[in-house]
Write an enzyme that holds these catalytic residues in place. Structure first.
Site, PDB file in Angstrom:
ATOM      1  N   ASP A 144       0.870  -1.174   0.000  1.00  8.83           N
ATOM      2  CA  ASP A 144       0.000   0.000   0.000  1.00  8.83           C
ATOM      3  C   ASP A 144       0.914   1.234   0.000  1.00  8.83           C
ATOM      4  O   ASP A 144       1.397   1.645  -1.055  1.00  8.83           O
ATOM      5  CB  ASP A 144      -0.872  -0.119   1.257  1.00  8.83           C
ATOM      6  CG  ASP A 144      -2.036   0.839   1.280  1.00  8.83           C
ATOM      7  OD1 ASP A 144      -2.021   1.809   0.529  1.00  8.83           O
ATOM      8  OD2 ASP A 144      -2.969   0.632   2.076  1.00  8.83           O
ATOM      9  N   PHE A 149     -10.831  -0.338  -1.273  1.00  9.70           N
ATOM     10  CA  PHE A 149     -10.756  -0.982   0.031  1.00  9.70           C
ATOM     11  C   PHE A 149     -11.018  -2.480  -0.193  1.00  9.70           C
ATOM     12  O   PHE A 149     -12.141  -2.882  -0.463  1.00  9.70           O
ATOM     13  CB  PHE A 149     -11.820  -0.340   0.909  1.00  9.70           C
ATOM     14  CG  PHE A 149     -11.821  -0.774   2.346  1.00  9.70           C
ATOM     15  CD1 PHE A 149     -10.991  -1.764   2.827  1.00  9.70           C
ATOM     16  CD2 PHE A 149     -12.666  -0.146   3.246  1.00  9.70           C
ATOM     17  CE1 PHE A 149     -11.003  -2.146   4.141  1.00  9.70           C
ATOM     18  CE2 PHE A 149     -12.709  -0.515   4.573  1.00  9.70           C
ATOM     19  CZ  PHE A 149     -11.869  -1.522   5.024  1.00  9.70           C
TER      20      PHE A 149
END
Ligand code: PRP
Length: 181
Positions: free
Chosen positions: A107, A156
């Site tokens: 990420d 997400f």
């Protein structure tokens, strides 16, 4: 669903079948890279990588040892000086060994950047990294894994080891969380 989470549904993003096919192909590439190794130490980063590492090692036609490391990061995600700490170290030695670090998702990049530096300081013969998912849009530090399963947009995601509030790790696919309120 826990009361502290707003209601949501999970839309499938990457099927179990696509993940399995991609892992087969990645395992072939890793087999070529490490051909002839006397032992590859495959290091899973807890907790998110536990499903990926289990499937990956079963596709590897190499002598492997499996070990685990747990890291945690602090900061609000907006801070590029986020601190990563090692919570659980490896059980085995990696000096002079071939090492493959297995991660579920890159990420901001802080976790793998830190873990790589930490392990390289122990002088492995070769150290490579693999992540099932890569979200380049979220990167805060310059880090690129040697192998990536899928590049994904800034969504997400959950499943296949990845949680939302410690749930959904057991989904056999990668899904996208969609809040319904
Ligand atoms: C998640 C994920 C990676 C890391 C990636 O772990 O599993 O390890 O964050 O983020 P980064 O690239 O921004 O550093 P998390 O801390 O949620 O722990 P978990 O693996 O136990 O779910």
């Amino acid at each position: 669903m826990p009361a502290d989470h707003p209601p949501y549904v999970i839309d499938q993003m990457i099927s179990a079948k696509s993940i399995a096919a991609r892992i087969e192909s990645l395992a072939r590439e890793i087999g070529t890279e490490f051909a002839g190794t006397d032992k590859l130490v495959v290091v899973g980063l807890l907790r998110g990588s536990f499903v990926f590492i289990a499937d990956l090692v079963r596709e590897l036609d190499l002598p492997v040892e499996v070990d685990f490391l747990e890291a945690s990061s602090y900061g609000d995600g907006m801070d590029s000086s986020r601190e990563v700490r090692i919570l659980k170290d490896l059980r085995g030695q990696i000096e002079g060994r071939d090492v493959l670090v297995v991660e579920d998702i890159v990420d901001t990049g802080h976790t793998l950047a830190h873990v790589t530096k930490f392990l390289v300081s122990r002088n492995p013969a070769r150290l490579r990294t693999i992540a099932l998912l890569d979200k380049p849009a979220r990167r805060e530090v310059d880090f690129k894994a040697d192998w990536i399963g899928f590049e994904i947009p800034d969504e997400f995601v959950v499943g296949y080891g990845i949680d939302y509030g410690q749930r959904n790790r057991n989904l056999p696919y990668i899904g996208k969380v969609r809040f319904t309120q």
